[in-house]
Design a protein around this motif. Structure first.
Motif, PDB file in Angstrom:
ATOM      1  N   ALA A  70       5.848  -0.904  18.029  1.00 23.76           N
ATOM      2  CA  ALA A  70       7.034  -1.958  17.386  1.00 23.76           C
ATOM      3  C   ALA A  70       8.097  -1.070  17.002  1.00 23.76           C
ATOM      4  N   ARG A  71       9.311  -1.485  16.899  1.00 20.46           N
ATOM      5  CA  ARG A  71      10.242  -0.601  16.180  1.00 20.46           C
ATOM      6  C   ARG A  71       9.838  -0.378  14.728  1.00 20.46           C
ATOM      7  N   PRO A  72       9.885   0.869  14.705  1.00 20.28           N
ATOM      8  CA  PRO A  72       9.541   1.446  13.376  1.00 20.28           C
ATOM      9  C   PRO A  72      10.335   1.057  12.196  1.00 20.28           C
ATOM     10  N   SER A  73       9.888   0.623  11.108  1.00 24.45           N
ATOM     11  CA  SER A  73      10.659   0.503   9.874  1.00 24.45           C
ATOM     12  C   SER A  73      10.344   1.457   8.926  1.00 24.45           C
ATOM     13  N   PRO A  74      11.121   1.386   8.040  1.00 23.63           N
ATOM     14  CA  PRO A  74      10.824   2.583   7.040  1.00 23.63           C
ATOM     15  C   PRO A  74       9.501   2.632   6.214  1.00 23.63           C
ATOM     16  N   GLN A  75       8.784   1.432   6.237  1.00 24.61           N
ATOM     17  CA  GLN A  75       7.502   1.256   5.663  1.00 24.61           C
ATOM     18  C   GLN A  75       6.306   1.086   6.445  1.00 24.61           C
ATOM     19  N   GLU A  76       6.581   0.802   7.920  1.00 26.68           N
ATOM     20  CA  GLU A  76       5.189   0.325   8.357  1.00 26.68           C
ATOM     21  C   GLU A  76       5.625   0.453   9.829  1.00 26.68           C
ATOM     22  N   ARG A  77       4.504   0.785  10.794  1.00 32.60           N
ATOM     23  CA  ARG A  77       4.939   0.522  12.248  1.00 32.60           C
ATOM     24  C   ARG A  77       3.437   0.254  12.672  1.00 32.60           C
ATOM     25  N   THR A  78       3.289  -0.418  13.538  1.00 34.37           N
ATOM     26  CA  THR A  78       2.133  -1.091  14.238  1.00 34.37           C
ATOM     27  C   THR A  78       1.831  -0.708  15.590  1.00 34.37           C
ATOM     28  N   PRO A  92       3.450   4.309  -1.406  1.00 38.36           N
ATOM     29  CA  PRO A  92       3.908   5.187  -2.488  1.00 38.36           C
ATOM     30  C   PRO A  92       3.322   5.553  -3.742  1.00 38.36           C
ATOM     31  N   GLY A  93       2.524   4.171  -4.255  1.00 35.73           N
ATOM     32  CA  GLY A  93       1.714   4.519  -5.460  1.00 35.73           C
ATOM     33  C   GLY A  93       0.491   5.124  -5.125  1.00 35.73           C
ATOM     34  N   LYS A  94      -0.133   5.563  -4.063  1.00 38.16           N
ATOM     35  CA  LYS A  94      -1.157   6.316  -3.742  1.00 38.16           C
ATOM     36  C   LYS A  94      -0.849   7.785  -3.250  1.00 38.16           C
ATOM     37  N   HIS A  95       0.565   8.105  -3.108  1.00 37.16           N
ATOM     38  CA  HIS A  95       1.277   9.243  -2.631  1.00 37.16           C
ATOM     39  C   HIS A  95       0.566   9.640  -1.298  1.00 37.16           C
ATOM     40  N   ARG A  96       0.569   8.748  -0.427  1.00 33.09           N
ATOM     41  CA  ARG A  96       0.103   8.858   1.077  1.00 33.09           C
ATOM     42  C   ARG A  96       0.445   7.985   1.950  1.00 33.09           C
ATOM     43  N   TYR A  97       0.398   8.132   3.358  1.00 29.65           N
ATOM     44  CA  TYR A  97       0.736   7.491   4.434  1.00 29.65           C
ATOM     45  C   TYR A  97      -0.653   7.106   4.966  1.00 29.65           C
ATOM     46  N   GLU A  98      -0.867   5.901   5.191  1.00 32.80           N
ATOM     47  CA  GLU A  98      -2.072   5.282   5.701  1.00 32.80           C
ATOM     48  C   GLU A  98      -2.180   4.935   7.177  1.00 32.80           C
ATOM     49  N   ILE A  99      -3.395   4.903   7.707  1.00 31.25           N
ATOM     50  CA  ILE A  99      -3.901   4.435   8.868  1.00 31.25           C
ATOM     51  C   ILE A  99      -4.378   3.061   8.545  1.00 31.25           C
ATOM     52  N   GLY A 102      -6.436  -3.681  10.242  1.00 30.59           N
ATOM     53  CA  GLY A 102      -6.394  -4.742   9.616  1.00 30.59           C
ATOM     54  C   GLY A 102      -6.371  -4.314   8.045  1.00 30.59           C
ATOM     55  N   GLU A 103      -7.198  -4.576   7.256  1.00 32.23           N
ATOM     56  CA  GLU A 103      -7.418  -4.351   6.007  1.00 32.23           C
ATOM     57  C   GLU A 103      -7.920  -3.003   5.612  1.00 32.23           C
ATOM     58  N   THR A 104      -8.863  -2.521   6.761  1.00 31.97           N
ATOM     59  CA  THR A 104      -9.668  -1.257   6.519  1.00 31.97           C
ATOM     60  C   THR A 104      -8.659   0.093   6.627  1.00 31.97           C
ATOM     61  N   VAL A 105      -8.692   0.840   5.637  1.00 30.56           N
ATOM     62  CA  VAL A 105      -7.987   2.321   5.821  1.00 30.56           C
ATOM     63  C   VAL A 105      -8.714   3.128   6.469  1.00 30.56           C
ATOM     64  N   ALA A 106      -8.279   3.527   7.852  1.00 32.31           N
ATOM     65  CA  ALA A 106      -8.944   4.230   8.733  1.00 32.31           C
ATOM     66  C   ALA A 106      -8.744   5.608   8.428  1.00 32.31           C
ATOM     67  N   GLY A 107      -7.757   6.300   7.963  1.00 27.64           N
ATOM     68  CA  GLY A 107      -7.210   7.599   7.595  1.00 27.64           C
ATOM     69  C   GLY A 107      -5.974   7.687   6.942  1.00 27.64           C
ATOM     70  N   PHE A 108      -5.566   8.861   6.575  1.00 27.76           N
ATOM     71  CA  PHE A 108      -4.087   9.092   5.780  1.00 27.76           C
ATOM     72  C   PHE A 108      -3.965  10.526   5.835  1.00 27.76           C
ATOM     73  N   THR A 109      -2.560  10.612   5.502  1.00 27.26           N
ATOM     74  CA  THR A 109      -1.951  11.818   5.106  1.00 27.26           C
ATOM     75  C   THR A 109      -1.581  12.099   3.579  1.00 27.26           C
ATOM     76  N   GLN A 110      -2.077  12.867   2.982  1.00 27.55           N
ATOM     77  CA  GLN A 110      -1.541  12.758   1.534  1.00 27.55           C
ATOM     78  C   GLN A 110      -0.401  13.716   1.197  1.00 27.55           C
ATOM     79  N   TYR A 111       0.242  13.288   0.218  1.00 25.88           N
ATOM     80  CA  TYR A 111       1.454  14.116  -0.130  1.00 25.88           C
ATOM     81  C   TYR A 111       1.510  14.215  -1.674  1.00 25.88           C
ATOM     82  N   ARG A 112       2.308  15.289  -2.218  1.00 27.24           N
ATOM     83  CA  ARG A 112       2.725  15.430  -3.580  1.00 27.24           C
ATOM     84  C   ARG A 112       4.283  15.736  -3.392  1.00 27.24           C
ATOM     85  N   LEU A 113       4.690  15.334  -4.859  1.00 26.12           N
ATOM     86  CA  LEU A 113       6.376  15.411  -4.974  1.00 26.12           C
ATOM     87  C   LEU A 113       6.512  16.649  -5.837  1.00 26.12           C
TER      88      LEU A 113
END
Length: 183
Positions: A70-78, A92-99, A102-113
């Motif tokens: 889908a056309r990427p938005s700043p917050q989500e891509r499917t 942003p509340g968890k400081h990560r980008y999630e995969i 559905g409702e299941t978190v299949a993975g993530f990349t964690q960051y710090r600021l």
């Protein structure tokens, strides 16, 4: 319990198995009922010759094998795939980008600021059930594009993110500040 006499057992033959001599009883049972012992080839998942049985072909049509973005938005891509609906989401509340599947978190990349200018990627992980689908690469690409759109710079402390940037030369070199070696 009474031990059966050799005459009640029927024919026997002596075998040597390993270092022990053993007697094998014929297929006639002790009470003469003709009980047949189960042989290893009597396994339900084996053919009479001991080879594994093949599963019958599926009667359902295979799922669509296309992958669309889908056309990427700043917050989500499917990503629509085989039988699941995978999306990349910034949490942003968890400081990560999630995969998400559905409702299941299949993975993530964690960051710090560390400051207002940088996003320091420190860890990337994908659940074993989702390995081999390129989802880690997808979430890292999504995250780096989002960081660029926000006007920030990247620090790749995560070995996967660092390798991803090196595999895609020129894409994010202009906003990447490589970590200083320790020592």
């Amino acid at each position: 319990m009474r031990q059966p006499q050799p005459s009640e057992l029927g024919d026997t033959e002596d075998l040597t198995v390993g270092r022990r001599a053993v007697s094998r009883i014929s297929r006639r049972s002790v009470n003469g009922a003709g009980h047949q012992p189960k042989l290893p080839t009597d396994h339900p998942n084996r053919s009479p010759h001991g080879a594994p049985r093949r599963k019958p072909p599926s009667r359902t049509a295979p799922a669509a094998s296309r992958t669309t973005l889908a056309r990427p938005s700043p917050q989500e891509r499917t990503v629509a795939g085989m039988n699941d609906q995978i999306s990349y989401v910034h949490a942003p509340g968890k400081h990560r980008y999630e995969i998400r599947d559905g409702e299941t978190v299949a993975g993530f990349t964690q960051y710090r600021l560390p400051d207002d200018e940088h996003v320091d990627f420190v860890h990337t992980e994908v659940d074993e059930a989702y390995n081999g689908r390129g989802l880690a690469s997808g979430v890292v690409g999504f995250a780096l594009a989002d960081v660029r759109a926000a006007g920030k710079r990247i620090i790749p402390h995560c070995p996967y993110v660092a390798a991803w940037i090196k595999r895609h030369p020129g894409e994010y070199d202009d906003i990447t500040d490589w970590p200083r070696p320790r020592g």
